[in-house]
Design an enzyme around this catalytic site. Structure first.
Site, short mmCIF file in Angstrom:
data_model
loop_
_atom_site.label_atom_id
_atom_site.label_comp_id
_atom_site.label_asym_id
_atom_site.label_seq_id
_atom_site.Cartn_x
_atom_site.Cartn_y
_atom_site.Cartn_z
N HIS A 1 16.92 22.46 6.45
CA HIS A 1 16.76 21.23 6.93
C HIS A 1 17.58 20.45 5.52
CE1 HIS A 1 15.39 17.20 7.05
NE2 HIS A 1 15.19 17.03 5.72
N TYR B 1 8.38 14.77 9.30
CA TYR B 1 9.33 14.44 10.36
C TYR B 1 8.99 13.41 11.36
CZ TYR B 1 12.17 18.83 9.87
OH TYR B 1 13.00 19.66 9.78
N LYS C 1 13.44 26.85 5.88
CA LYS C 1 12.55 26.85 7.12
C LYS C 1 11.93 28.10 7.18
CE LYS C 1 14.56 23.08 9.64
NZ LYS C 1 15.06 22.43 10.96
N GLU D 1 12.25 11.80 1.55
CA GLU D 1 11.99 12.97 1.63
C GLU D 1 11.63 13.72 0.11
OE1 GLU D 1 14.13 13.85 5.76
OE2 GLU D 1 14.92 14.87 4.04
N ASN E 1 16.59 27.09 12.83
CA ASN E 1 17.89 26.86 12.50
C ASN E 1 17.84 26.75 10.91
OD1 ASN E 1 16.73 24.41 12.15
ND2 ASN E 1 18.16 23.24 13.29
P1 RTP Z 1 16.87 18.85 10.25
O1 RTP Z 1 16.37 17.45 10.30
O2 RTP Z 1 15.88 19.81 9.96
O3 RTP Z 1 17.77 19.00 8.95
O4 RTP Z 1 17.90 19.05 11.38
P2 RTP Z 1 19.03 18.33 12.14
O5 RTP Z 1 19.03 16.80 11.41
O6 RTP Z 1 20.21 18.95 12.30
O7 RTP Z 1 18.20 18.05 13.48
P3 RTP Z 1 17.25 16.69 13.98
O8 RTP Z 1 17.81 16.23 15.46
O9 RTP Z 1 16.78 16.08 12.83
O10 RTP Z 1 16.11 17.71 14.32
C1 RTP Z 1 14.87 18.10 13.64
C2 RTP Z 1 14.65 19.69 13.77
O11 RTP Z 1 13.90 19.87 15.17
C3 RTP Z 1 14.30 20.88 15.76
N1 RTP Z 1 14.89 20.69 16.98
N2 RTP Z 1 14.42 21.32 18.04
N3 RTP Z 1 14.19 22.10 20.70
C4 RTP Z 1 14.96 21.00 20.48
O12 RTP Z 1 15.89 20.81 21.25
C5 RTP Z 1 15.12 20.88 19.07
N4 RTP Z 1 16.14 19.84 18.77
C6 RTP Z 1 15.72 19.72 17.34
C7 RTP Z 1 15.37 21.88 14.84
O13 RTP Z 1 14.80 22.39 13.91
C8 RTP Z 1 15.93 20.72 14.02
O14 RTP Z 1 16.54 21.07 12.85
MG MG Z 2 17.28 15.67 10.83
#
Ligand code: RTP
Ligand code: MG
Length: 143
Positions: free
Chosen positions: A121, A55, A15, A132, A118
């Protein structure tokens, strides 16, 4: 089943927060040490619109606007990774979404800044990977 058939592919992004801090090499080293083959890799800058398309599953979430602004604020490294059990293993190597909750040895623990910034992805299912991977790569770019 021959070994080729046992292989799985997943989609990954390094990222903008990591590209900005010049730690893409550290992430790539952890990927290779984790036993993943890099079968596709490109540096690309997403527009806001392209980030929203990527997304779209999160479009109703409160963090969607911030997330798409973050993901389009600078270049990213898009990757296709191959390994047995690649989807689950890559999620494991990334660590928890919030770096504060990520386990020792994970990329987000080592390099993550915040729940949003973070560092990496990863596809969360075969269905996500099927959406994707072709969002970023055509067949000829996967070797
Ligand atoms: P990713 O899709 O990026 O691999 O991450 P993930 O599955 O661990 O988390 P996801 O729930 O899919 O959320 C996608 C990305 O959104 C951002 N995020 N921000 N501010 C917040 O509360 C929040 N929660 C999620 C993060 O960049 C997360 O990786
Ligand atoms: Mg995710």
């Amino acid at each position: 089943m021959n070994p080729e058939e046992a292989m799985e592919r997943t989609f990954a992004i390094i990222k903008p927060d990591a590209v900005e801090r010049n730690v893409t090499g550290k992430v790539l080293a952890m990927i290779e040490e984790g036993g993943f083959k890099i079968v596709g890799m490109k540096k690309i800058r997403l527009s806001k619109c392209q980030a929203e398309g990527f997304y779209y599953v999160h479009k109703e979430r409160p963090f969607f606007g911030d997330l798409c602004a973050f993901m389009s604020r600078g270049p990213v490294i898009a990757l296709v990774l191959e390994k047995e059990n690649a989807i689950a293993d890559w999620r494991g190597l990334m660590g928890a979404t919030n770096p504060a909750n990520a386990e020792e040895g994970t990329i987000r623990k080592a390099l993550g800044v915040s729940i949003e910034e973070n560092t990496v992805h990863g596809s969360d299912s075969p269905e996500s990977a099927s959406y994707e991977i072709p969002y970023f790569f055509n067949q000829l770019e996967l070797v």
